[in-house]
Design an enzyme around this catalytic site. Structure first.
Site, PDB file in Angstrom:
ATOM      1  N   ASP A 113      58.635 -36.589 -10.138  1.00 19.43           N
ATOM      2  CA  ASP A 113      57.156 -36.691  -9.831  1.00 19.43           C
ATOM      3  C   ASP A 113      56.633 -35.793  -8.817  1.00 19.43           C
ATOM      4  O   ASP A 113      57.262 -35.084  -7.891  1.00 19.43           O
ATOM      5  CB  ASP A 113      57.023 -37.978  -8.927  1.00 19.43           C
ATOM      6  CG  ASP A 113      55.377 -38.089  -8.885  1.00 19.43           C
ATOM      7  OD1 ASP A 113      54.705 -38.319  -9.633  1.00 19.43           O
ATOM      8  OD2 ASP A 113      54.939 -38.313  -7.473  1.00 19.43           O
ATOM      9  N   GLU A 145      57.261 -32.929 -13.035  1.00 18.11           N
ATOM     10  CA  GLU A 145      55.799 -32.730 -13.311  1.00 18.11           C
ATOM     11  C   GLU A 145      55.297 -31.696 -12.572  1.00 18.11           C
ATOM     12  O   GLU A 145      55.174 -31.388 -11.524  1.00 18.11           O
ATOM     13  CB  GLU A 145      55.527 -34.158 -12.646  1.00 18.11           C
ATOM     14  CG  GLU A 145      53.921 -34.202 -13.104  1.00 18.11           C
ATOM     15  CD  GLU A 145      53.326 -35.355 -12.308  1.00 18.11           C
ATOM     16  OE1 GLU A 145      52.182 -36.013 -12.855  1.00 18.11           O
ATOM     17  OE2 GLU A 145      53.655 -36.019 -11.112  1.00 18.11           O
TER      18      GLU A 145
END
Length: 611
Positions: A323, A352
């Site tokens: 993330d 990400e």
């Protein structure tokens, strides 16, 4: 009086206990033999540690918080065994001990094969997928209780719900499962998404237990499927036990206290960026409830590295998705990534990097020539193709071709593939848990859905599907994140229909499912799609054609994004057709003539295996 004070002091220290020990156990025979064990307990720092079995202590770190002590031992050539840590007081007497295990690794653990471009990844929000065990919906130790009427609340989906529906995923053509975080997130609201973790060694009890997660991994492997952990290096939740008693002031970024990120990730590499802007991006908190971890602190970085490796070994993981990768300390996250891939050379990690320019995204991929200009290497194997996602989110509503609209957007995305050092390690997707729902944007238009899936399934990279897309699920991001994370129909007792079964699906749901299942089942064994090369042609009249090819096979993919049927000559594709005059439509099985001209229906995609 003085004697009484000394007695009280002795009592307070002599009965000090270890409240936490992390990692809780470790593994013998790791590539990096150094292990740093964190012990937490009242005033534990005043004790002197030692270890049994002639283990060498390489380093002991004490911080300004006396409740922590970090002990680094050398496990080189140490077989799997049980150790004992002893803690001596100022008089050199053992005050207390703690058992510790070095466990045996699975056979071939270090060489584990990860997910790659041969896979199709299915993204699940566990709380919203299926409630396999209603008995764990609430837990007395957790602040938030289940309430399905609250879009932003806990709904009760769990690990058991995923396990019970693995046959459904297999039928769909899924080969790898990515769950949003499943570690404990003990906040009073919004805890269902899991990105504000409060204990990174413990599965949230509302999802199940650590053993349940291990069982999910095993059940997937029985089916030849893979498990991907969503790992968060950038932040924890404000209710994390360690945040409430920080090991050191510098464990999190402080200003002092909270200051929000400016989210301007370009400051991470912009040569003209001001220092204050760069600091505010990287050190600012994502939101107030998510303290920003300081990966430039060696203690923090080592803690995160060992935690990640522990989960790989413990749960037999097949990969990570990380993330907010590009919000981390650049040097720190590169060390973290390299440490993991040094332990597991074939382990894939998708970061990400939510940016809207290919050069900026390519900067973060391993061995990037763009980043090399600044002598930087993230060591990150896979980045996510957000620019393709951006195009997919609008292009199918653009009936007319333009200089930079219609299918030209898609063509232009792939024109920049030269920027990526490994073009097969790109995650491609139409939507995920943070974006607008495809079937909401396009109002459930089945033809447009088929075009998007045909694109995602046949271009270079690793396709990812968001749960529910395959049955036409929608959701309005304008109403909040909860609406794009709706419950999967049939995941709860009493649901009006059960989309996990053919008998339970509506006609519309079945239509979406059949197309998706057939497409991705076909893709499973198509090496030409997994690793083949691409030749594409500039769109004409909003018709876009590309070929995927290798030494054995050629696949022709045609998109007509206009509102009318298009007939066109095929002579301009001669270098790719290589004399072939027909191909099989993979969806219908019919033979299509490509010798001189073709006619393609409006708003449609055609995938042909050339004969």
């Amino acid at each position: 009086m003085k004697k009484l004070l000394l007695l009280l002091l002795f009592s307070a220290t002599a009965f000090a206990q270890i409240d936490r020990m992390e990692p809780p156990f470790w593994y013998a025979g790791m590539h990096n033999p150094e292990l740093q064990v964190m012990f937490y307990g009242k005033n534990i720092a005043q004790y002197t540690p030692s270890v049994s079995n002639n283990i060498v202590i390489k380093n002991v770190v004490r911080t300004e918080n006396p409740n922590y002590i970090f002990v680094t031992i050398d496990t080189k050539n140490v077989a799997a065994s049980d150790l004992v840590f002893s803690f001596k007081d100022g008089k050199n007497k053992v005050a207390f001990t703690k058992n510790y295990s070095l466990k045996k690794r699975r056979e071939g653990s270090a060489q584990r094969k990860s997910y790659d471009s041969s896979d199709m990844i299915y993204l699940i929000m566990p709380d919203r997928f299926a409630n396999g065990n209603p008995n764990n919906d609430n837990d007395k130790s957790m602040a938030e209780k289940a309430n399905r009427s609250n879009d932003g609340g806990r709904h009760g989906g769990d690990i058991e719900g995923i396990i019970k529906n693995l046959d459904y995923l297999q039928e769909l053509g899924v080969t790898a499962v990515w769950n949003t975080p499943v570690c404990e997130d003990n906040h009073s609201r919004g805890s269902y998404h899991g990105y504000a973790q409060t204990d990174v060694y413990k599965i949230d009890p509302r999802y199940g237990t650590n053993e349940d997660y291990l069982r999910l991994s095993a059940e997937l492997k029985k089916r030849g499927m893979k498990l991907i952990l969503d790992y968060v290096t950038n932040h924890w939740g404000s209710e994390h036990w360690m945040y409430k008693d920080l090991p050191t002031y510098e464990w999190v970024h402080q200003f002092p206290g909270y200051s929000q990120s400016n989210y301007r990730m370009t400051t991470q590499f912009d040569p003209n960026a001001s220092k204050i802007d760069a600091v505010q991006c990287e050190e600012g908190w994502f939101v107030e409830s998510m303290p920003d971890l300081n990966q430039s602190n060696p203690l923090v970085l080592n803690y995160l590295t060992q935690n990640a490796i522990w989960w790989i070994e413990y749960a037999d993981l097949d990969g990570f998705r990380v993330d907010t990768y590009s919000y981390n300390d650049k040097a720190g996250i590169a060390k973290w990534t390299k440490a993991i891939t040094d332990e597991y050379p074939y382990f894939n990690i998708a970061g990400e990097v939510w940016m809207h320019d290919q050069a900026q995204m390519a900067y973060w991929q391993k061995d990037s020539k763009v980043a090399a200009i600044q002598s930087y290497n993230s060591y990150l194997p896979t980045v996510m193709d957000f620019t393709l996602h951006d195009a997919i989110s609008s292009v199918f509503n653009e009936d007319k071709a333009g200089w930079d609209s219609g299918m030209q957007k898609v063509y232009d995305n792939f024109a920049n593939d030269f920027l990526y050092p490994n073009i097969n390690n790109i995650l491609v997707f139409a939507e995920n848990h943070d974006t607008g729902r495809f079937n909401e944007i396009y109002k459930g238009d089945f033809n447009k859905y088929k075009m998007a899936m045909a694109l995602v399934a046949t271009v270079r990279g690793i396709p990812q599907l968001y749960y529910g897309s395959e049955i036409g699920m929608a959701g309005d991001k304008g109403k909040g994140d909860g609406d794009i994370r709706r419950d999967f129909p049939g995941g709860w007792a009493g649901d009006s229909n059960n989309a996990f079964t053919k008998a339970g699906r509506t006609a519309d749901q079945q239509k979406f499912f059949d197309y998706t299942s057939k497409l991705f089942t076909w893709r499973k064994n198509k090496e030409v799609i997994h690793t083949g090369k691409t030749t594409h042609y500039v769109p004409q009249d909003n018709v876009y054609v590309y070929f995927r090819y290798n030494d054995k096979d050629i696949v022709m993919v045609v998109f007509n994004d206009s509102a009318e049927a298009r007939t066109f000559k095929t002579a301009r594709f001669g270098e790719s057709l290589k004399g072939r005059v027909s191909g099989k439509d993979i969806m219908t099985g019919k033979t299509v003539n490509v010798a001189e001209e073709m006619t393609v229906a409006p708003k449609s995609a055609l995938i042909l295996e050339l004969n």
